[in-house]
Design a protein around this motif. Structure first.
Motif, mmCIF file in Angstrom:
data_model
loop_
_atom_site.group_PDB
_atom_site.id
_atom_site.type_symbol
_atom_site.label_atom_id
_atom_site.label_comp_id
_atom_site.label_asym_id
_atom_site.label_seq_id
_atom_site.Cartn_x
_atom_site.Cartn_y
_atom_site.Cartn_z
ATOM 1 N N THR A 83 0.838 -1.206 0.000
ATOM 2 C CA THR A 83 0.000 0.000 0.000
ATOM 3 C C THR A 83 0.871 1.253 0.000
ATOM 4 N N LEU A 84 0.239 2.331 -0.402
ATOM 5 C CA LEU A 84 0.935 3.615 -0.539
ATOM 6 C C LEU A 84 0.001 4.722 -0.070
ATOM 7 N N LEU A 85 0.519 5.622 0.758
ATOM 8 C CA LEU A 85 -0.231 6.806 1.165
ATOM 9 C C LEU A 85 0.070 7.939 0.189
ATOM 10 N N ILE A 86 -0.980 8.622 -0.259
ATOM 11 C CA ILE A 86 -0.803 9.722 -1.205
ATOM 12 C C ILE A 86 -1.630 10.919 -0.746
ATOM 13 N N ALA A 87 -1.198 12.092 -1.132
ATOM 14 C CA ALA A 87 -1.936 13.326 -0.858
ATOM 15 C C ALA A 87 -1.670 14.296 -2.002
ATOM 16 N N SER A 88 -2.731 14.885 -2.518
ATOM 17 C CA SER A 88 -2.585 15.832 -3.622
ATOM 18 C C SER A 88 -1.973 17.130 -3.114
ATOM 19 N N VAL A 89 -0.964 17.611 -3.827
ATOM 20 C CA VAL A 89 -0.316 18.881 -3.485
ATOM 21 C C VAL A 89 -0.283 19.774 -4.734
ATOM 22 N N ASN A 90 -1.405 19.782 -5.452
ATOM 23 C CA ASN A 90 -1.488 20.593 -6.664
ATOM 24 C C ASN A 90 -1.390 22.079 -6.322
ATOM 25 N N SER A 91 -0.766 22.833 -7.195
ATOM 26 C CA SER A 91 -0.666 24.282 -7.010
ATOM 27 C C SER A 91 -0.567 24.914 -8.397
ATOM 28 N N GLY A 92 0.211 25.942 -8.513
ATOM 29 C CA GLY A 92 0.386 26.605 -9.796
ATOM 30 C C GLY A 92 1.612 27.483 -9.745
ATOM 31 N N TYR A 93 2.013 27.962 -10.901
ATOM 32 C CA TYR A 93 3.135 28.891 -10.995
ATOM 33 C C TYR A 93 2.810 29.877 -12.096
ATOM 34 N N ARG A 94 2.608 31.132 -11.688
ATOM 35 C CA ARG A 94 2.167 32.168 -12.616
ATOM 36 C C ARG A 94 0.866 31.709 -13.272
ATOM 37 N N ASP A 95 0.805 31.618 -14.574
ATOM 38 C CA ASP A 95 -0.445 31.201 -15.202
ATOM 39 C C ASP A 95 -0.426 29.728 -15.607
ATOM 40 N N MET A 96 0.491 28.943 -15.029
ATOM 41 C CA MET A 96 0.614 27.529 -15.368
ATOM 42 C C MET A 96 0.204 26.663 -14.182
ATOM 43 N N ALA A 97 -0.424 25.534 -14.486
ATOM 44 C CA ALA A 97 -0.806 24.583 -13.450
ATOM 45 C C ALA A 97 0.379 23.676 -13.130
ATOM 46 N N VAL A 98 0.659 23.513 -11.845
ATOM 47 C CA VAL A 98 1.724 22.617 -11.378
ATOM 48 C C VAL A 98 1.052 21.553 -10.515
ATOM 49 N N GLY A 100 1.041 18.066 -8.342
ATOM 50 C CA GLY A 100 1.965 17.269 -7.539
ATOM 51 C C GLY A 100 1.232 16.251 -6.705
ATOM 52 N N LEU A 101 1.972 15.226 -6.285
ATOM 53 C CA LEU A 101 1.429 14.168 -5.437
ATOM 54 C C LEU A 101 2.488 13.794 -4.405
ATOM 55 N N ALA A 102 2.135 13.946 -3.135
ATOM 56 C CA ALA A 102 3.019 13.504 -2.056
ATOM 57 C C ALA A 102 2.806 12.013 -1.848
ATOM 58 N N VAL A 103 3.889 11.231 -1.809
ATOM 59 C CA VAL A 103 3.793 9.773 -1.714
ATOM 60 C C VAL A 103 4.630 9.290 -0.530
ATOM 61 N N GLN A 104 4.107 8.276 0.145
ATOM 62 C CA GLN A 104 4.804 7.680 1.286
ATOM 63 C C GLN A 104 4.524 6.177 1.272
ATOM 64 N N ALA A 105 5.556 5.381 0.982
ATOM 65 C CA ALA A 105 5.399 3.935 0.900
ATOM 66 C C ALA A 105 5.187 3.336 2.284
ATOM 67 N N GLU A 106 4.273 2.353 2.375
ATOM 68 C CA GLU A 106 4.026 1.629 3.635
ATOM 69 C C GLU A 106 4.627 0.234 3.585
ATOM 70 N N GLY A 107 5.355 -0.069 2.524
ATOM 71 C CA GLY A 107 5.990 -1.370 2.414
ATOM 72 C C GLY A 107 6.903 -1.409 1.204
ATOM 73 N N PRO A 108 7.716 -2.424 1.094
ATOM 74 C CA PRO A 108 8.685 -2.495 -0.019
ATOM 75 C C PRO A 108 8.047 -2.717 -1.374
ATOM 76 N N HIS A 109 6.802 -3.181 -1.403
ATOM 77 C CA HIS A 109 6.149 -3.468 -2.681
ATOM 78 C C HIS A 109 5.045 -2.459 -2.988
ATOM 79 N N ALA A 110 5.194 -1.251 -2.497
ATOM 80 C CA ALA A 110 4.194 -0.208 -2.753
ATOM 81 C C ALA A 110 4.139 0.105 -4.244
ATOM 82 N N PRO A 111 2.965 0.439 -4.767
ATOM 83 C CA PRO A 111 2.850 0.702 -6.216
ATOM 84 C C PRO A 111 3.654 1.929 -6.632
ATOM 85 N N VAL A 112 4.134 1.896 -7.871
ATOM 86 C CA VAL A 112 4.950 2.980 -8.424
ATOM 87 C C VAL A 112 4.150 3.651 -9.544
ATOM 88 N N PRO A 113 4.116 4.968 -9.583
ATOM 89 C CA PRO A 113 3.377 5.663 -10.652
ATOM 90 C C PRO A 113 3.969 5.353 -12.019
#
Length: 798
Positions: A83-98, A100-113
Motif C-alpha cells: 500500500t501507498l499513502l498519497i496526498a494531492s499537493v497541486n498548485s500553480g506557478y504564474r499562469d501555469m498549473a503545477v 503534484g502528489l506527495a507519496v509515502q510507501a508503507e511497504g517495499p512493494h508499494a505501487p509505483v506511478p
C-alpha cells in the motif's frame, strides 16, 4: 475488337488525365490557377486532417490519464507491504498549473506511478521533463524556492504524462499519517474503467464548436475547387474548335479540378505534418497530445483522400451544366434561373427537428446523441449557406429596382450591377464567412450562458487568495501561525485568518440521543466563524468590535437559519464522544448583535451565521473545522501569488490555495471559449484567403472590361471603391444573417442545458469586426492587380 463497355470508362479517364495535364502545363495563368486551387484546398484539408486526428489524440491522452488513476484500498483494510499513502499537493506557478502528489510507501512493494522505476523517498523529487527544464531556467527561480530541501532524483517518462508540457512532480515524504480528508491509501495505479468524463455541457460546447468550424471549411474547399472557371471555359472553346464534343470538354474541365484537388491533398498533408508539433503544447481538460498521438483516423482519412477528388470532379461537372461550350466561344444560359425559396428552410427545419428531442429531454450522452447534435447543428448552419444566395438576389433586385442603388455613386452602381450578373459567385465566396460566424456566435452564446460566476466578483477589485487547510493538518490552536506566515509574503496587502465550522442545537442533540427526536426533522446546523475583530470588519459591515463580542450575520439568500441569543449550542457533532472527542457546549450570549455580510467577498469565504471573536468562543472545540486565511494581493505585484504559494508549501505541504479575481471563470469552459474564438478567427482568415483568391480571379476575367473603362477615363478610385462595395454588400448581408442564426441556435442550445441566454457581445463584435477587417484586407490586397489591369494595352487582341 474492343469491348464497347470499356470504352466509356477509358475515354472518361483519358479526358480527366488530359484536363490534369492542361492544369499543369497551361502556362503562367494555368500554373497560378492550379497553385491557388491547391493552396485553398490544402488549407481545408489540413483542418479536416486535424479534426480526423482528434479522436486518436484524445484516446491516447485518456489512456495515459487512466494509467495514472489511483485505486484505493477497500474499506476496513489497513496498511500492508503493498500500500501507498498519497496526498494531492497541486498548485500553480504564474499562469501555469503545477500538479503534484506527495507519496509515502508503507511497504517495499508499494505501487509505483507510471513513468517511474521507483518511488521517491523523503526529501526526493521526481519531476516531468518540462518541470525540470523550468526549474533549471531563470524563469523558474521563484518556483525553485518552493522545494528548498528537496533534490531531483528522477524524471517522469512519457507514459506517465498526459501531455509533453505537463508540469508534474511526485514528492517523497514521511509526514503522512492514516487516511483522512486529503490522504488516501491506495493499492495500485491504473484503472480498467474509463477516466472521468467532462460535463455534458462542455461536451456539447465542443461538438457545436467542431461543427461550427468544420462546416465552413467544407464550404471553402468546394469554393476553391471552382476557381478559374471563366478562363478555363475559353480554353475549352478552343478544344471544341479542333473537334472535341461537349461531353469531352466537361470531362477535361473536371480533370483540371481533379489536378488542383490532388495537389491540394499533398499541400494539406504537408501543412498537417508541419503543425502537429506546435499542437503538442495545447491542452484541454488537462488532456494534451504528443506529436506521435496526432494521427488521423484511417477511416476518416480515407474518406477525405477519396472523397475530395470525387467531390472536385462532381463540382466541376455540376458547374458546367449551365455552360454551353461552342467552337467560337462560351455561352452561359440566360436569364439565370430564379432561386426558389421553398426548399431552403427545409435544411434548418430538419436541424431543429433533430435537436428538439434533446431540447425537451435534456442533453444525452453517447455516440448516437453526439452524432444527432452534430448533424442537427450542421444542417442549421448549412441552411444559412443555402438561404444567403436567395437573400442576396432579393436585395440586389430591390437595389436595382429603385432601392439604395439609385442614390449611390458610380462605384456603387458598378458594384450592384456586377452583383446582379454574378451574385452566385459572390454568395458562394461569402457563405463560408456566414457559416463560420453563425457557428461561432452560437457556441459563444452557449458558453456565455453556461459559464458560472462571471459576475460573482466586482470589476476592478484587487486579487483575492484564500489559503485553506483542514483541522487535522492545521489545528485551530496553530491557525494563527499559518495566518502570520502568509501575511509576511511579498505583495500581500492584508491578511485575515478565520476558523469555520458548524454547531447543532444542544436541545435537538439531546432529543436525538434519548431517541425522542426524528431524523426527518433534523434541522440544518448553524455555520460558525471564529476570527478577530479586524477580520470580522473585513467580513461584515460592523463598525464597533472588541474581543469577546458575538455577531449574528443574516444570510441574504436565507439558506441558513440563525441561532437565538441565549440558545445553547453543541459544538461537537452527535457521537463525537464515541470517537474520543470531549463534547462541548456553548451558549449564545444575550449581547449578540445582528449584522450583514460585506458586499465584496471572495468565493469559499462565508460571512453568514454565528460570528465570534476568540475570547468569546474557543475554536479548539470545533471539530472538523476549516482554517482559511483570506489574503488581498497587490495587483501591481504579478509574482505575489507565487510568493504566497512558496510560504504555504513550507508551512503545510497540504495547504490549498484558491485564487479569485474579476476575470476568473470556469477553467474548462473558459478554455473551450477561447479555443472556439481563436478557431473562428482562424477560419475567417482562411475564408478571407479564399475570398481574395476569388476576387483576384474575377479581376483577371474582367481585364478587358477594366481596360475599356480606363480608356474611357474612369477614375481608378471609382473602380477601387466598386471592388469594396462588391465585397461589402454580400458580407453585410451574410453577417446579419449569421448573427440572427447564431443567436437563435445558441438560445436553442441553452434550452438543452436549461440556462438563460446571455449573449457575449464583445466576442460577437470581435467576430464581426474580424469579418470587416477581412473585407478591407481583401480590397486592399486586390488593388495592385486592379491598377495593373487598368491599362489601355489590355484592349489589344489577336
Amino acid at each position: 475488337m474492343q469491348d464497347p463497355r470499356g470504352r466509356p470508362a477509358v475515354r472518361f479517364t483519358h479526358d480527366l488525365l488530359m484536363g490534369a495535364r492542361f492544369a499543369v502545363i497551361g502556362g503562367r495563368h494555368g500554373w497560378l490557377r492550379t497553385v491557388l486551387t491547391a493552396l485553398g484546398v490544402g488549407l481545408g484539408v489540413a483542418v479536416l486532417l486535424l479534426a480526423a486526428a482528434i479522436p486518436s489524440a484524445l484516446t491516447a491522452a485518456k489512456h495515459r490519464e487512466a494509467a495514472r488513476t489511483t485505486v484505493s484500498v477497500e474499506e476496513g483494510h489497513g496498511p500492508t507491504d503493498r500500500t501507498l499513502l498519497i496526498a494531492s499537493v497541486n498548485s500553480g506557478y504564474r499562469d501555469m498549473a503545477v500538479n503534484g502528489l506527495a507519496v509515502q510507501a508503507e511497504g517495499p512493494h508499494a505501487p509505483v506511478p507510471p513513468g517511474l522505476s521507483r518511488l521517491p523517498g523523503p526529501g526526493e523529487l521526481a519531476v516531468s521533463p518540462a518541470l525540470a527544464e523550468l526549474l533549471a531556467s531563470p524563469d523558474g527561480a521563484l518556483l525553485k524556492e518552493r522545494f528548498p530541501q528537496l533534490r531531483i532524483t528522477a524524471h517522469i517518462g512519457d507514459e506517465g504524462l498526459i501531455n509533453p508540457g505537463e508540469l508534474l512532480y511526485y514528492q517523497g515524504t514521511d509526514a503522512l499519517r492514516a487516511p483522512d480528508d486529503g490522504v488516501d491509501r491506495i493499492t495500485e495505479f491504473g484503472t480498467v474503467g474509463n477516466p472521468v468524463e467532462p460535463e455534458p455541457l462542455v461536451v456539447l460546447a465542443i461538438i457545436v464548436g467542431c461543427a461550427a468550424l468544420l462546416v465552413p471549411v467544407t464550404v471553402f474547399v468546394a469554393t476553391a475547387i471552382r476557381l478559374g472557371g471563366e478562363r478555363r471555359d475559353l480554353r475549352l472553346a478552343a478544344l471544341r474548335l479542333v473537334g472535341a464534343d461537349r461531353a469531352t470538354t466537361r470531362r477535361i474541365a473536371a480533370g483540371e479540378a481533379l489536378a488542383g484537388s490532388l495537389l491540394g491533398l499533398l499541400t494539406g498533408t504537408a501543412l498537417f505534418l508541419a503543425v502537429r508539433i506546435p499542437l503538442s503544447s495545447l491542452t484541454l481538460f488537462g488532456l494534451g497530445a504528443f506529436p506521435s498521438d496526432v494521427v488521423p483516423d484511417p477511416v476518416l482519412t480515407s474518406v477525405i483522400a477519396l472523397g475530395l477528388p470525387v467531390c472536385a470532379v462532381g463540382v466541376a461537372l455540376f458547374t458546367m451544366r449551365r455552360v454551353t461550350v461552342e467552337p467560337l466561344g462560351v455561352t452561359r444560359k440566360a436569364p439565370p434561373l430564379r432561386r426558389r425559396l421553398w426548399w431552403r428552410p427545409l435544411l434548418p427545419a430538419a436541424g431543429v427537428a433533430l435537436l428538439l428531442p434533446q431540447v425537451i429531454g435534456g442533453v444525452r450522452s453517447g455516440d448516437a446523441a453526439s452524432a444527432q447534435v452534430i448533424v442537427g447543428v450542421s444542417l442549421l448552419l448549412l441552411g444559412v449557406a443555402a438561404f444567403l444566395p436567395w437573400l442576396l438576389d432579393a436585395v440586389v433586385a430591390w437595389l436595382c429596382r429603385g432601392g439604395l442603388g439609385r442614390r449611390g455613386g458610380q462605384s456603387w452602381h458598378l458594384a450592384v450591377r456586377r452583383l446582379q450578373l454574378t451574385s452566385g459567385t459572390a454568395s458562394r465566396s461569402i457563405s463560408g464567412i456566414t457559416v463560420a460566424v453563425a457557428g461561432a456566435i452560437a457556441a459563444q452564446v452557449l458558453l456565455s450562458g453556461a459559464l458560472p460566476g462571471l459576475t460573482d466578483m466586482p470589476r476592478g477589485s484587487s486579487r483575492w487568495v484564500v489559503a485553506g487547510a483542514r483541522e487535522d493538518t492545521a489545528p485551530a490552536a496553530r491557525a494563527h501561525r499559518l495566518d502570520a506566515r502568509l501575511g509576511t509574503a511579498e505583495g500581500v496587502r492584508a491578511s485575515h485568518g478565520l476558523i469555520t465550522g458548524y454547531a447543532d442545537s444542544a436541545a435537538h442533540q439531546r432529543a436525538m440521543a434519548h431517541g425522542s427526536g426524528h431524523e426527518d426533522d433534523d434541522p440544518e446546523p448553524y455555520p460558525v466563524t471564529v476570527a478577530d475583530c479586524a477580520t470580522l470588519r473585513a467580513l461584515t459591515r460592523i463598525t464597533a468590535c472588541s474581543d469577546g463580542d458575538v455577531f449574528l450575520a443574516e444570510d441574504p439568500d436565507d439558506a441558513f437559519r440563525l441561532p437565538r441569543p441565549g440558545e445553547r449550542l453543541a459544538l461537537s457533532p452527535l457521537g463525537s464522544e464515541e470517537a474520543g472527542h470531549k463534547p462541548a457546549t456553548w451558549t449564545v450570549p444575550a449581547t449578540a448583535r445582528h449584522t450583514a455580510p460585506a458586499r465584496e467577498l471572495p468565493p469559499r469565504v462565508d460571512a453568514t451565521g454565528l460570528l465570534a471573536t476568540p475570547r468569546a468562543l474557543d475554536a479548539t472545540h470545533l471539530h472538523d473545522a476549516t482554517v482559511n486565511v483570506m489574503l488581498r494581493l497587490d495587483p501591481d505585484r504579478p509574482d505575489a501569488l507565487d510568493h504566497v504559494r512558496n510560504i504555504a508549501a513550507q508551512v503545510d505541504i497540504r495547504a490549498e490555495l484558491y485564487t479569485y479575481d474579476a476575470a476568473d471563470t470556469d477553467d474548462a469552459l473558459g478554455t473551450v471559449r477561447r479555443a472556439l474564438a481563436a478557431g473562428a478567427v482562424a477560419v475567417l482568415v482562411l475564408i478571407g484567403a479564399g475570398l481574395l483568391i476569388t476576387t483576384l480571379e474575377q479581376l483577371h476575367e474582367r481585364a478587358r472590361l477594366l481596360s475599356a473603362l480606363d480608356a474611357l477615363g474612369t477614375p481608378r478610385t471609382v473602380l477601387g471603391l466598386s471592388v469594396l462595395w462588391y465585397t461589402t454588400i454580400p458580407v453585410v448581408l451574410g453577417l446579419t444573417l449569421a448573427v440572427a442564426c447564431g443567436l437563435g441556435l445558441g438560445t436553442l442550445l441553452l434550452h438543452m442545458v436549461d440556462r438563460p441566454p446571455m449573449p457575449d457581445w464583445p466576442t460577437i463584435l470581435t467576430l464581426t469586426g474580424t469579418a470587416a477587417v477581412v473585407i478591407v484586407g481583401v480590397t486592399v490586397m486586390s488593388l495592385p492587380l486592379l491598377w495593373r489591369l487598368m491599362r489601355p494595352e489590355g484592349l489589344r487582341t489577336e
